[in-house]
Design an enzyme around this catalytic site. Structure first.
Site, mmCIF file in Angstrom:
data_model
loop_
_atom_site.group_PDB
_atom_site.id
_atom_site.type_symbol
_atom_site.label_atom_id
_atom_site.label_comp_id
_atom_site.label_asym_id
_atom_site.label_seq_id
_atom_site.Cartn_x
_atom_site.Cartn_y
_atom_site.Cartn_z
ATOM 1 N N CYS A 170 45.826 43.846 -72.354
ATOM 2 C CA CYS A 170 45.961 45.283 -72.175
ATOM 3 C C CYS A 170 46.453 45.607 -70.777
ATOM 4 O O CYS A 170 46.953 46.686 -70.523
ATOM 5 C CB CYS A 170 44.632 45.990 -72.438
ATOM 6 S SG CYS A 170 43.345 45.533 -71.275
ATOM 7 N N GLU A 219 53.434 49.546 -78.449
ATOM 8 C CA GLU A 219 52.834 48.361 -77.834
ATOM 9 C C GLU A 219 53.221 47.149 -78.676
ATOM 10 O O GLU A 219 52.851 47.072 -79.860
ATOM 11 C CB GLU A 219 51.303 48.498 -77.790
ATOM 12 C CG GLU A 219 50.647 47.307 -77.094
ATOM 13 C CD GLU A 219 49.126 47.296 -77.223
ATOM 14 O OE1 GLU A 219 48.447 47.042 -76.227
ATOM 15 O OE2 GLU A 219 48.610 47.532 -78.354
ATOM 16 N N LYS A 267 30.088 41.352 -82.380
ATOM 17 C CA LYS A 267 30.959 40.792 -83.422
ATOM 18 C C LYS A 267 32.311 40.494 -82.790
ATOM 19 O O LYS A 267 33.113 41.387 -82.533
ATOM 20 C CB LYS A 267 31.141 41.763 -84.583
ATOM 21 C CG LYS A 267 31.785 41.062 -85.799
ATOM 22 C CD LYS A 267 32.685 41.915 -86.618
ATOM 23 C CE LYS A 267 34.082 42.037 -86.108
ATOM 24 N NZ LYS A 267 34.935 40.854 -86.036
ATOM 25 N N GLU A 278 37.623 37.790 -85.639
ATOM 26 C CA GLU A 278 37.604 36.684 -86.601
ATOM 27 C C GLU A 278 38.740 35.702 -86.333
ATOM 28 O O GLU A 278 38.759 34.609 -86.876
ATOM 29 C CB GLU A 278 37.672 37.227 -88.035
ATOM 30 C CG GLU A 278 38.956 37.959 -88.381
ATOM 31 C CD GLU A 278 38.907 39.451 -88.059
ATOM 32 O OE1 GLU A 278 38.178 39.843 -87.110
ATOM 33 O OE2 GLU A 278 39.600 40.216 -88.752
ATOM 34 N N PHE A 305 40.783 39.464 -80.036
ATOM 35 C CA PHE A 305 41.131 38.040 -79.962
ATOM 36 C C PHE A 305 41.644 37.615 -78.592
ATOM 37 O O PHE A 305 41.577 36.450 -78.236
ATOM 38 C CB PHE A 305 42.195 37.716 -81.019
ATOM 39 C CG PHE A 305 43.569 38.196 -80.655
ATOM 40 C CD1 PHE A 305 44.422 37.417 -79.861
ATOM 41 C CD2 PHE A 305 44.027 39.441 -81.078
ATOM 42 C CE1 PHE A 305 45.691 37.876 -79.513
ATOM 43 C CE2 PHE A 305 45.287 39.897 -80.734
ATOM 44 C CZ PHE A 305 46.120 39.112 -79.942
#
Lengths: 492, 492, 492, 492
Positions: free
Chosen positions: C285, C390, C176, C179, C152
């Site tokens: 990241c 994280e 893909k 979502e 995302f």
């Protein structure tokens, strides 16, 4: 008493007695003893070497590259096993210290090692589908007979900047070493002879300028590597261009060491600088001969410490057994002519107003050789002859500037700025210097920024006439032409 | 009636009216109509362009490479969007067919695309640990102002062999196009002007040999790309060498097509050969003008079929609406001078004993332009002037040999063998030919082995004076020097 | 009121209505408004996409590479022309600031630009003479259908780490997207649709983990690029290995910023660090979330200044017109779930003894979105959960060490040390850090050492499961296999 | 009578007596004589080797690359000087002919030679100006301890696919050779011991699957190179992926030779094919075991001639002095187990309907060893077990197809198609085959298309689990990770 031997040429796999065309004496510059005679090869002898090389090219150029490197691996081993003998010969005729001679041999080995990478480094490219059904391929194709005319100061390394790559790439070779120091290359050629190359792949002809000209002008030679003075480089390069030959001509140098105010480790720095200035008695293209202090304070401090350090060098015959492996030893310059030139330069410095802070003329008890001790000028300005001229001796000019921009300006205005170095601890000035200083080779806290043979080597501007540098991958580009194949097969 | 416009120079980001130094007429070679006037720029005008480029270098050379390619991407798009306009201008002044003009533009695009790879292709190398604590780095550093003097036959592509790479690499540029076909480059410069380069990065000066000389000799120019006759190349290369400038000088060509007995698809083969010989009316360095049949039978068969095919070409004004996109259309040669030379050559062929199997002189109904129709000589031998000379016209020589070795011998003996091709179906002869034929570019069943811009382009021997070829990665090597950094930081 | 639209899949060049398999709402995290519905594609829908891609591979893989890049050039242009529209969509569904969205698009462009280098970067090697008469060639051959499952936080850049290279190299693709943020990729796919790729070369399927699994496990997929949590990476990598698929799986990160005592420019440094920690609300990241002060004094000073700087960030809806282009603006985290996790982490930090020097929970007046303000912990130790985990939010841990070796020890002991940076002015520590710190990406005075797309991108250890990194030349290695051809033709 | 010696491990620079954990006999497969005992090292012994390697990594990884290659050059020379001794040991324990053993040693040398290119091949990239004032750099950084588990069939070459590159790149190494042929590697390790590597850089542990598992699973190992059966490869690869280790796992093969109707030189072709099928008694991953005739006529002719040629092979003990250097000599398969498997396969071929045209079972007078003579099946179809299974023995299947497309279809449908070759004289089919046949290694008129070590080596699909291939430049990619540095220094 040992008889003085006349050097032979090596042509078509054979050692050839010279024609009766005369010889020159080879002197040991440390003692003035005559240690050999170098033949003045005639144009006919040069021609026979080029012809032999031309014949050998036919078979050698189509020998698989995996085979071509095999004799190089053998040669590497033989040279390593005979390092001490070769180094002593080198020192005897050239005058550099034994540790410097051994260091030179290390460069020889690494150039051979890099050339042994030919089975990967010489590969071309393959492009599938330049258009429908059509592919492209490049071949780094050998070109023919290459020649080198090499200088006295690196009797072993300079020829090996060229020979291993040229030969690994499938060319054949004719080398003419300096008539001042021909013994080392003759000795090296004996190992080449035993390494297993087909006859004619490598050839050695001795002589002076006349042989050099005959070689450079020979229509059978496709490319020339030359190391010498910049003025000669210009002439060689132009002659090559007229005849559409490749040319790499490496010339004179006046390398600067720039010291920033943030330097620390002044001891290490001064030692590093003195090694750069006095190694090989200043007779190397990577030697520095200009020190630039950025700020009055730096100029003062570096001058004082550098002069002090300079005094600790020992000027002596490098083969004197008492001096064996003395780290601060400095031998003579190459010849009477060279020493006279140095003296004239020192006189001009004094005359033009520089301060002769340390005078290396006539070092005590060294009457037999061409010795010049460490010599330092302070208060040097860019207009002075000693600054503008390559002296090729242990003579150092120290200048003062106020900013790094001024220092870079000095470097960039000097047409012989082959290499240059900065001493600083900070990353910012290091980057600024490496990007803005217009030299071929840049040192960051390294006084002799001579790249290892796995990286390219070479200057720019008047220091180097060439498009492609020496050593490593670049050497393979110089010794091949990029052939392109465009290929399609019609459906059957 | 439209007024005849005088072309302007483009210097420092501005369009400049020429000085009063005179102009030449620009002719449409298909109609002899005057379509423009080209100014004969003076040395002062050349100097102002080089000076502008020199000033722009300071900022452009330190602009990040990621930024330097941005205007190139924009330029690419603009040219693609205006392809038809540019192609018509190109055809109007040069005389090649519209499809040929469009094909030329495709090469322009691909050269820009290749140059857009600069952020990867210009990267240097990094070597950790050349010795303990010391690292090495190479930088492909931009050099300064580069110049190009380009020919009439590729008014768009030839300048773009150089401009995109030179500029992407951080250099600045001055281009002098042919005075015979200056309109295309002026039009291209309008798009360059709008692409977003800082002023002075690209500059255009028009003129004849005098302007070319001023440009090549200018001390502010660090490198020259030249395309022209071999004799001029030699002079340009020598002048550059004397002044230690980089030089790529691409010269004349006499390209051979070798047909082996095992060929099949004779129809495809003949069509492929005729495209090579007659495209752009034979006025391209990659055009073939020699056909070599290996064996009497092949020689006979290929001669017959090739002559027959040659007759089917239509010689006409390429802008004649009735001819639009006619695939077999051939336009005129560039000028009266050129046609006169072709005629003299044809006469010499007849005089020296070749058989004029097809005579293209004075094609019917084409009085207005400099037309020469397809012309074929058979029974040609290597001593004939028509074989030895680059005619640069649709004049083809057909020779017979008995073996592939003889064919390769012919190719290798010709000093202008820029490119050459073999027609064969077997892999063995293809390999033999690509390795043994001494040309810069080799075709296997490809009549025009012009490499796509992603591969290097260039001849050898008298066809090309250079060490580094054009296009792709090679171009980046030509337009940079390999700076080496040797770096160490002392422990703190 | 605008109707809520359901996103479609793009398969075989067509926009496909989803099956009746259900949808999820797509929320604007800044406002909780529903801005779309994402279909939960079934295994059958995934299969139809992979099948379409498999069919397209046949033609695409043999399309010349020069052709394959043409639609990429067009796509680049279209995206640049529509940057503002795409950036707003990206911000709307993801919550990052508009300047951050635009910066993300710049990375998209550069990845496409790098992929456009395929006609050079995909070339193989050609070796003449591996043995007598035998040549070698390598081909970087396309492999088939590649798939990506993307996250995302970079709805545009993450897919474009893969798509342009995979496709330029001759593969076909199924993507893909997350979502949580599917709208951007749907919008990007509309431009892909118009760029001129053959149907099936690129395909888009939407859905959640179930669709992701179906895609990863599909036997028609030869390789998978995945970006997500490290735990999932491990599973994806193992599943790929079992089925002999290529896999790049980029996972979690805990990046350290190490500050040395010799730093200067504390203002610039603190700004640089805060951008690294708070950009995209810490959800990247490459974000740093650990600051390490080397010495008590540095720790103190940096803590104080960093906390002060943190307070100046503005937490707000990035599409609030009053906030347009506010440089210090920070939007929300992606979801309620994410915010709850952050809160739990903050609580654990307090519980385990860290000092909560700045508490970003419940920023005033921001009830509608999932906002978390800048949060800073001092007195953090390596055993604490907030250090080991994280958090993917604007939560920063500050630690103290005494030496650079200790700092490097911390970095190297953390299994999620994807990237790390040092702030220092000296070259010595910079070199030491870059060589000794075991991370994929190292910054020297750069808080976000994300390499431009012309260089490789990727971590090591638990941050990245892969042998070959993303971006640039490395990407071409991932998306091809090195086919070797060994070739000889017998003499005829 | 000579006592049977137990092999030792080599750990941390010392030869270690094995623990009391048991041994296996090492047999000479040609005579069944026991020629040594191999210890079954325990997990503790494996651990001590990995630990030693881990310790050595600290110093070795920061040793300059120019130094790291020095012992490799020495090792190369020692192995070349001892080729005959090593070859005899290799033949004694493995059973291949002495010429095959010597040929294997040549590959060892070339792998070392390629690895000696590290000072160039391991260089990273340097990018000046990724953005204003920011530079990028890549470092091919060594990773830690690598391990190899190698097979019986190439006791010398297989370990040297990995050892020289891993070590040259700065890693340390643990090798576990096959328990069937451990003597060669023990002997090679003696030379490694004397080459001058620091202790622990190379380590040798012997044992069976249990030691292999302990090594592969050891947390101190960062990457694994494995050569064995495809089923084991899959397991090894998955275990590595779960633990985020690099993995190259080279598995089974069923290589096809496709013969086109246009072939000539049938004699040369048949000899080339038989060498491929029967060298090392068919026990090599590059051996061909399937011949495909394109057309009925080709199938017939090739079958007849191939069977005839097969009969001329001599099956014998390769160390039988009467057989010295017999070119057509074939030794035994490796073990009783192996021979039993071959017999079962031959029986299945007969049972499933193939024609056993030549039956190599129980060659006369060879009762002492595990001999199988040349065995040829005709009328083979793709469904048969003998076609689907890797037999790893001199058993050849001949099939018939009608077109090249069918032949390529066969190749591409076989999951073990590691390599494949076509015999044709035309360029068209050669290109079609190299592009369309989905194998890792393609031969054009070359029966064993094993690339020289200067090119990559490896299969695809089930033949190879890896992203990065072995040998040459690829090997350096496998044994390093691409670290990226992004660097800026603020102005001072």
């Amino acid at each position: 008493m040992e008889e003085i031997r006349t050097i032979r040429n090596y042509v078509a796999g054979e050692w050839r007695e010279p024609d009766a065309s005369g010889t020159l004496d080879v002197e040991n510059p440390s003692t003035r003893a005559i240690i050999g005679r170098v033949p003045l090869s005639t144009a006919a002898e040069v021609d026979s070497a080029v012809t032999a090389a031309g014949r050998a090219f036919e078979g050698w150029s189509v020998t698989p590259v995996t085979r071509r490197v095999e004799p190089l691996f053998r040669l590497l081993r033989m040279l390593q096993e005979n390092e001490e003998t070769i180094s002593r010969t080198l020192t005897e005729e050239m005058g550099k210290s034994l540790p410097d001679a051994r260091a030179e041999m290390k460069r020889v080995y690494q150039n051979i090692e890099a050339a042994c990478g030919a089975p990967i480094l010489q590969n071309g490219e393959s492009m599938i589908g330049t258009a429908t059904g059509i592919d492209g391929e490049t071949i780094m194709a050998p070109m023919g007979v290459f020649a080198a005319v090499t200088p006295f100061n690196f009797p072993a390394m300079a020829p090996f900047w060229f020979i291993p790559y040229a030969i690994a790439a499938g060319n054949t070779f004719v080398c003419k070493p300096s008539e001042l120091t021909p013994l080392t290359m003759e000795l090296l050629a004996r190992f080449i002879d035993r390494a297993g190359f087909p006859p004619g792949v490598f050839n050695l002809v001795n002589g002076d300028k006349s042989a050099a000209s005959a070689l450079i002008e020979h229509p059978g030679v496709v490319g020339v590597s030359f190391v010498g003075k910049s003025d000669t480089c210009r002439i060689v390069a132009a002659r090559c261009a007229e005849n559409n030959k490749r040319c790499q001509a490496m010339g004179s140098a006046k390398n600067h060491l720039v010291v920033m105010p943030d330097y620390e480790h002044i001891g290490a720095l001064i030692r590093n600088m003195s090694t750069s200035c006095y190694g090989c008695a200043g007779q190397r293209c990577m030697a520095s001969s200009v020190i630039v202090g950025v700020s009055e304070e730096v100029y003062r401090r570096v001058s004082d410490r550098f002069i002090e350090e300079s005094k600790s060098f020992i000027v002596a015959d490098p083969l004197d057994p008492d001096m064996a492996d003395e780290p601060m030893l400095m031998g003579p310059v190459i010849s009477e002519t060279a020493r006279e030139f140095v003296y004239r330069m020192i006189e001009s410095g004094v005359r033009e107003g520089a301060t002769l802070a340390l005078d290396g003329r006539d070092p005590a008890d060294l009457e037999d050789g061409y010795y010049v001790g460490p010599t330092v000028f302070t208060d040097v300005t860019p207009e002075m002859t000693i600054y503008k001229t390559e002296i090729f001796a242990p003579v150092v000019c120290i200048l003062k500037v106020d900013t790094i921009d001024e220092a870079i300006g000095l470097v960039n205005a000097h047409p012989l700025s082959n290499a240059c170095s900065i001493y600083t601890r900070g990353g910012y000035y290091a980057r600024k210097f490496k990007l803005e200083a217009r030299c071929g080779m840049i040192g960051i806290n390294v006084g002799i920024p001579a790249p290892v043979p796995f990286l390219p080597f070479g200057g720019i501007d008047n220091s180097m006439h060439c498009d492609i540098k020496m050593q490593g991958k670049s050497a393979f580009r110089f010794f091949t032409h990029e052939k392109v194949v465009v290929e399609r097969f019609w459906e059957e």
